[in-house]
Design an enzyme around this catalytic site. Structure first.
Site, PDB file in Angstrom:
ATOM      1  N   CYS A   2      -4.647  11.234 -28.489  1.00  0.00           N
ATOM      2  CA  CYS A   2      -4.456  11.391 -27.050  1.00  0.00           C
ATOM      3  C   CYS A   2      -4.860  12.795 -26.632  1.00  0.00           C
ATOM      4  O   CYS A   2      -4.807  13.735 -27.433  1.00  0.00           O
ATOM      5  CB  CYS A   2      -2.982  11.139 -26.690  1.00  0.00           C
ATOM      6  SG  CYS A   2      -2.647  11.090 -24.908  1.00  0.00           S
ATOM      7  N   CYS A  12       2.624  14.825 -24.483  1.00  0.00           N
ATOM      8  CA  CYS A  12       3.901  14.562 -23.823  1.00  0.00           C
ATOM      9  C   CYS A  12       5.049  14.787 -24.800  1.00  0.00           C
ATOM     10  O   CYS A  12       5.026  14.290 -25.929  1.00  0.00           O
ATOM     11  CB  CYS A  12       3.937  13.131 -23.295  1.00  0.00           C
ATOM     12  SG  CYS A  12       2.613  12.768 -22.111  1.00  0.00           S
ATOM     13  N   CYS A  23       6.699  11.704 -26.513  1.00  0.00           N
ATOM     14  CA  CYS A  23       5.868  10.643 -27.080  1.00  0.00           C
ATOM     15  C   CYS A  23       6.250  10.354 -28.526  1.00  0.00           C
ATOM     16  O   CYS A  23       6.243  11.238 -29.374  1.00  0.00           O
ATOM     17  CB  CYS A  23       4.389  11.016 -27.002  1.00  0.00           C
ATOM     18  SG  CYS A  23       3.315   9.671 -27.584  1.00  0.00           S
ATOM     19  N   GLY A  28      -1.863   6.218 -28.036  1.00  0.00           N
ATOM     20  CA  GLY A  28      -2.929   7.138 -27.691  1.00  0.00           C
ATOM     21  C   GLY A  28      -3.451   6.972 -26.266  1.00  0.00           C
ATOM     22  O   GLY A  28      -2.791   6.418 -25.413  1.00  0.00           O
ATOM     23  N   CYS A  70       5.680  -4.613 -34.438  1.00  0.00           N
ATOM     24  CA  CYS A  70       5.947  -4.254 -33.045  1.00  0.00           C
ATOM     25  C   CYS A  70       5.430  -2.841 -32.805  1.00  0.00           C
ATOM     26  O   CYS A  70       5.348  -2.038 -33.732  1.00  0.00           O
ATOM     27  CB  CYS A  70       7.457  -4.334 -32.778  1.00  0.00           C
ATOM     28  SG  CYS A  70       8.001  -3.669 -31.183  1.00  0.00           S
ATOM     29  N   ASP A  71       5.143  -2.544 -31.551  1.00  0.00           N
ATOM     30  CA  ASP A  71       4.695  -1.208 -31.170  1.00  0.00           C
ATOM     31  C   ASP A  71       5.744  -0.149 -31.513  1.00  0.00           C
ATOM     32  O   ASP A  71       5.406   0.988 -31.812  1.00  0.00           O
ATOM     33  CB  ASP A  71       4.402  -1.199 -29.665  1.00  0.00           C
ATOM     34  CG  ASP A  71       4.011   0.162 -29.141  1.00  0.00           C
ATOM     35  OD1 ASP A  71       3.110   0.784 -29.736  1.00  0.00           O
ATOM     36  OD2 ASP A  71       4.588   0.596 -28.133  1.00  0.00           O
ATOM     37  N   CYS A 128      16.328  -3.987 -27.150  1.00  0.00           N
ATOM     38  CA  CYS A 128      15.346  -3.758 -28.208  1.00  0.00           C
ATOM     39  C   CYS A 128      16.008  -3.338 -29.526  1.00  0.00           C
ATOM     40  O   CYS A 128      16.852  -2.432 -29.537  1.00  0.00           O
ATOM     41  CB  CYS A 128      14.360  -2.685 -27.772  1.00  0.00           C
ATOM     42  SG  CYS A 128      13.043  -2.380 -28.982  1.00  0.00           S
ATOM     43  N   CYS A 151      23.883   0.503 -24.576  1.00  0.00           N
ATOM     44  CA  CYS A 151      24.819  -0.561 -24.211  1.00  0.00           C
ATOM     45  C   CYS A 151      25.602  -0.248 -22.949  1.00  0.00           C
ATOM     46  O   CYS A 151      25.663  -1.060 -22.025  1.00  0.00           O
ATOM     47  CB  CYS A 151      25.768  -0.825 -25.376  1.00  0.00           C
ATOM     48  SG  CYS A 151      27.096  -1.990 -24.991  1.00  0.00           S
TER      49      CYS A 151
END
Length: 404
Positions: A17, A21, A24, A69, A292-293, A347, A366
């Site tokens: 990238c 940030c 990130c 990215g 998963c990402d 998640c 929660c």
């Protein structure tokens, strides 16, 4: 037998990238590919992916999602190749593309291409200038707000459809209405609010990663930029209170739309609120596929496109077990919760706390979700009733006006 519907978040330039940030979680994934000099997805890998992904979707419409990215670092020509390959392998199916970008590199060439090919563009922006620039800086620590707004301007000039993605963090969570009103002012009609929650290990793991997954058992602490639980719940509730009075049917907030699905008794369209997960995977620039990402860790690597077919990885025992674990590891406290129907433990990435009785798997957010879902309950009941009666949910605005 066709593979169950699934979605791939594609990282054609991996974690590379042009920004830095502060919150990130993906930048450090570069350490999973040491010695890499060329980060662009090779043509052979791209073609294999496009072909297999289209073939695996048992639908008339196929949706591609390109992220990073920063995918625009690849240049317009890379995505021209993407479109050409999609046309080659479409087989009569309608193809749609979504591109998530920080917006800083968008120019007229990008605007023309994205408009001509019907791309939906997600712009990452966290609020007005001072709020956005608090964490979203470039490699030289310089602010990025002006560049993002210039890029957004190019999208508008060329008539490109866009939405906004706002990372809810420790800083901007304190000013929900300022963020919400700003996003409307810049013309966003579709808003995503994504909470950032990460834990930093006291020492890096064997791959050099310090932002760790929930199962990590060694010393770690929540980062100082992660949103706090109640702050997130209040952030959503405050925005909801303004939205429900004047913006229903005019401004679409993903979190509110998905909540209404739950109050309608439907399965949530957003994976984090489903009972099970596993249908939203991630693919790196090399063709490596992960569960998963948010689980791009070596132990969650399912294989590589050059070695294993995409459908085989998606339906593998490892991925099936990953998806079912969300339900099977849900603590008793969550199973008995009155808002479980809307939350389902959210998640798995955020489920690293213990319940009061010592059971693992409680979601860090929660308290915030309980506050939010309880807060919106009477309004959601009303809107669900309107929909069941064949009336638009925007009628809630008259209902709320009558209660004041």
């Amino acid at each position: 037998m066709p593979t169950a519907p699934f979605h791939i978040m594609t990282k054609p330039i991996g974690p590379i990238c042009n920004l830095d940030c502060k919150y990130c979680f993906y930048l450090e994934k570069e350490k999973l590919y040491p010695g890499t000099r060329e980060w662009a997805m090779p043509r052979e890998t791209l073609e294999r992916y496009v072909r297999e992904y289209i073939a695996a979707q048992d639908t008339e419409e196929v949706h591609f999602a390109w992220q990073g990215g920063e995918p625009t670092l690849l240049g317009v020509d890379f995505f021209r190749t993407v479109v050409e390959l999609q046309q080659q392998y479409a087989g009569g199916k309608a193809i749609y593309n979504a591109l998530q970008t920080n917006g800083t590199l968008l120019d007229d060439a990008w605007g023309e291409f994205l408009a001509a090919n019907g791309f939906l563009v997600g712009i990452s922006i966290d609020g007005p200038r001072e709020i956005h620039d608090f964490y979203r800086v470039d490699k030289g620590e310089a602010p990025t707000f002006d560049r993002v707004m210039r890029g957004l301007g190019k999208l508008k000039e060329h008539g490109v459809e866009f939405n906004t993605l706002t990372v809810v963090n420790r800083h901007n969570s304190a000013v929900p209405l300022e963020v919400y009103r700003f996003l409307k002012e810049i013309g966003s009609k579709f808003l995503q609010f994504i909470p950032v929650v990460e834990r930093r290990a006291a020492r890096a793991d064997g791959n050099g990663l310090v932002l760790i997954e929930p199962a990590f058992a060694e010393a770690a602490e929540v980062t100082d930029w992660s949103v706090e639980p109640m702050a997130f719940g209040v952030f959503l509730a405050r925005i909801f209170d303004e939205w429900v009075k004047q913006d229903v049917g005019r401004t679409f907030v993903q979190m509110f739309d998905v909540a209404l699905e739950s109050w309608m008794g439907m399965e949530a369209s957003l994976c984090v609120f489903r009972k099970t997960c596993g249908s939203a995977l991630a693919m790196e620039h090399t063709g490596d596929v992960y569960s998963c990402d948010h689980f791009v860790y070596p132990e969650h690597r399912l294989g590589n496109l050059a070695e294993t077919g995409l459908e085989a990885m998606v339906s593998s025992p490892q991925q099936v077990a990953f998806g079912r674990a969300k339900l099977e590891t849900l603590p008793r406290m969550c199973r008995q919760c009155e808002v479980r129907f809307a939350c389902n433990g959210e998640c798995p990435k955020h489920r690293f706390l213990h319940t009061p009785d010592g059971e693992p798997g409680l979601n860090y957010l929660c308290a915030g979700y309980k506050h939010f879902f309880r807060h919106i309950d009477p309004y959601m009941r009303f809107m669900a009733g309107e929909l069941r009666a064949g009336r638009p949910p925007a009628g809630i605005m008259r209902y709320v006006g009558g209660r004041r």
